[in-house]
Enzyme design. Structure first.
Site, PDB file in Angstrom:
ATOM      1  N   ASN A 196      -1.297  73.903 -23.132  1.00  0.00           N
ATOM      2  CA  ASN A 196      -2.021  73.787 -21.864  1.00  0.00           C
ATOM      3  C   ASN A 196      -1.201  73.266 -20.691  1.00  0.00           C
ATOM      4  O   ASN A 196      -1.735  72.654 -19.770  1.00  0.00           O
ATOM      5  CB  ASN A 196      -3.274  72.916 -22.041  1.00  0.00           C
ATOM      6  CG  ASN A 196      -4.391  73.673 -22.725  1.00  0.00           C
ATOM      7  OD1 ASN A 196      -4.348  74.898 -22.849  1.00  0.00           O
ATOM      8  ND2 ASN A 196      -5.391  72.952 -23.205  1.00  0.00           N
ATOM      9  N   TYR A 198       1.005  70.864 -20.464  1.00  0.00           N
ATOM     10  CA  TYR A 198       1.322  69.444 -20.386  1.00  0.00           C
ATOM     11  C   TYR A 198       2.797  69.210 -20.744  1.00  0.00           C
ATOM     12  O   TYR A 198       3.562  70.150 -20.914  1.00  0.00           O
ATOM     13  CB  TYR A 198       0.347  68.653 -21.260  1.00  0.00           C
ATOM     14  CG  TYR A 198      -1.074  68.762 -20.762  1.00  0.00           C
ATOM     15  CD1 TYR A 198      -1.412  68.335 -19.483  1.00  0.00           C
ATOM     16  CD2 TYR A 198      -2.069  69.328 -21.555  1.00  0.00           C
ATOM     17  CE1 TYR A 198      -2.719  68.462 -19.009  1.00  0.00           C
ATOM     18  CE2 TYR A 198      -3.373  69.458 -21.080  1.00  0.00           C
ATOM     19  CZ  TYR A 198      -3.690  69.021 -19.807  1.00  0.00           C
ATOM     20  OH  TYR A 198      -4.964  69.160 -19.334  1.00  0.00           O
TER      21      TYR A 198
END
Length: 387
Positions: A196, A198
């Site tokens: 995602n 990150y």
């Protein structure tokens, strides 16, 4: 082969594959319906510690032999990018998580904690005015994407500060300590958040990583941090109690490798050698990371593409229904299906799928922040109620 049957109706179970037991590391799951890690922003706002409301929420969704992956928890204070997300770097946070774990264990459930560093998906207001950190000084530029500030306002994303090489080693040690803290809190294992957009994915992907040291350039170098972090968790827990989450074709938080297959094939093959509890994919059709419902058509399937490269337990998540989840397992593409949004609105989701009960729709407006509404007030299905 004996057919698994519904406890109430005596008829063949509709989703038979979902309710076959499975060995995951040292744990025997009673079914294949896992709860995905879900950011809800309901921790104590000053200490970022889980509170009794969080323990109630997780306890409601626990089942005997069922797997819960608790929400992403920053391993450091500068790994934070949202208000009221629980951490795993202080004694108060460990104590708060212990109550959550106790609530899940009281119902015979199994619970892993997802370890998180958001990297550039943050704002200086969370860090005393200091810039967020990342693999390189490349900001999030995706059209329409905005940062959330510490007081819940909306702002432009800032250009992050690139971590120095010696600081990268500190990130590894922070994940190691967080793994120890999760062990102290009583969890059954940990999941490394490499998805995602990150921090760990910022190192993986070439569009966010332009480093020239041993953590940048080649695929092998860009994979190094993820593997070092995973090994640090294994050092604490043993491989059979560690999972890793990836989103190979995701676009969340301005992520996306131009050609994902070479990178993620390398990553999956490297992880396959470690003997993990599981590898966890986010399917690209749900790569909005909670900001919106995403239902792409004709997109690649992570579980189908990478199943040939991974010999261990494979979990996947992303917009599944009972029908599509059961089919994915029956066809051998995955071993566990993690449900997110419908697990929010159906605390008894495994039971509902087992008995083919109606699914309560979720309310997106109550996903993030708040108190009981949209969190602990969703009802369980009354088996005696008329259809």
């Amino acid at each position: 082969m004996m057919c698994i049957r519904s406890k109430t109706a005596g008829a063949p179970m509709k989703f038979e594959a979902l309710f076959k037991p499975l060995q995951v590391g040292p744990y025997k799951l009673a079914h294949r319906v896992a709860m995905a890690p879900l950011t809800r922003m309901r921790a104590e706002r000053d200490s970022f510690s889980p509170r009794p409301l969080n323990a109630e929420y997780y306890g409601q969704r626990a089942t005997k032999g069922g797997l819960i992956i608790a929400e992403a928890s920053p391993v450091l204070s500068h790994g934070r990018g949202n208000p009221a997300t629980p951490g795993i770097y202080s004694e108060a946070q460990i104590a708060g998580w212990r109550k959550v774990v106790d609530a899940v264990h009281a119902k015979g459930g199994i619970i892993f904690l997802q370890l998180w560093h958001v990297g550039r998906v943050s704002h200086s207001s969370f860090h005393g005015g200091e810039l967020p950190v990342s693999a390189s000084a490349i900001p999030i530029r995706a059209e329409g994407m905005k940062a959330m500030t510490a007081d819940g306002k909306i702002a432009d994303y800032e250009t992050p500060r690139a971590l120095e090489t010696d600081e990268v080693k500190g990130i590894v040690e922070a994940f190691r300590q967080a793994a120890k803290n999760a062990l102290a809190a009583g969890f059954d294992g940990v999941e490394i958040h490499g998805a995602n957009g990150y921090l760990l994915e910022q190192f993986l992907q070439s569009r966010s990583n332009q480093r020239t040291d041993q953590y940048g350039g080649s695929i092998e170098n860009r994979t190094r941090l993820l593997l070092e972090v995973t090994q640090a968790a294994i050092d604490v827990w043993g491989a059979g109690r560690v999972g890793v989450r990836l989103s190979p074709h995701g676009i969340a938080n301005d992520s996306a490798e131009p050609d994902p297959m070479p990178l993620y094939t390398h990553v999956v093959k490297a992880l396959d050698k470690l003997g993990l509890a599981y590898l966890h994919f986010i399917e690209p059709r749900s790569s909005g990371a909670g900001r919106a419902d995403v239902h792409w058509e004709n997109v690649p399937s992570a579980m189908v593409l990478f199943r040939p490269h991974y010999s261990g337990v494979l979990m996947t998540a992303g917009g599944f229904t009972g029908e599509t989840a059961n089919a994915a397992i029956a066809e051998g593409h995955a071993d566990i299906i993690a449900f997110g949004r419908i697990f929010i609105s159906n605390p008894d989701l495994p039971r509902r799928l087992e008995h083919d009960y109606p699914i309560t729709p979720y309310n997106r407006a109550t996903f993030y922040g708040g108190e009981e509404k949209g969190y602990t007030d969703y009802p369980v299905h009354d088996a005696l109620a008329p259809a």
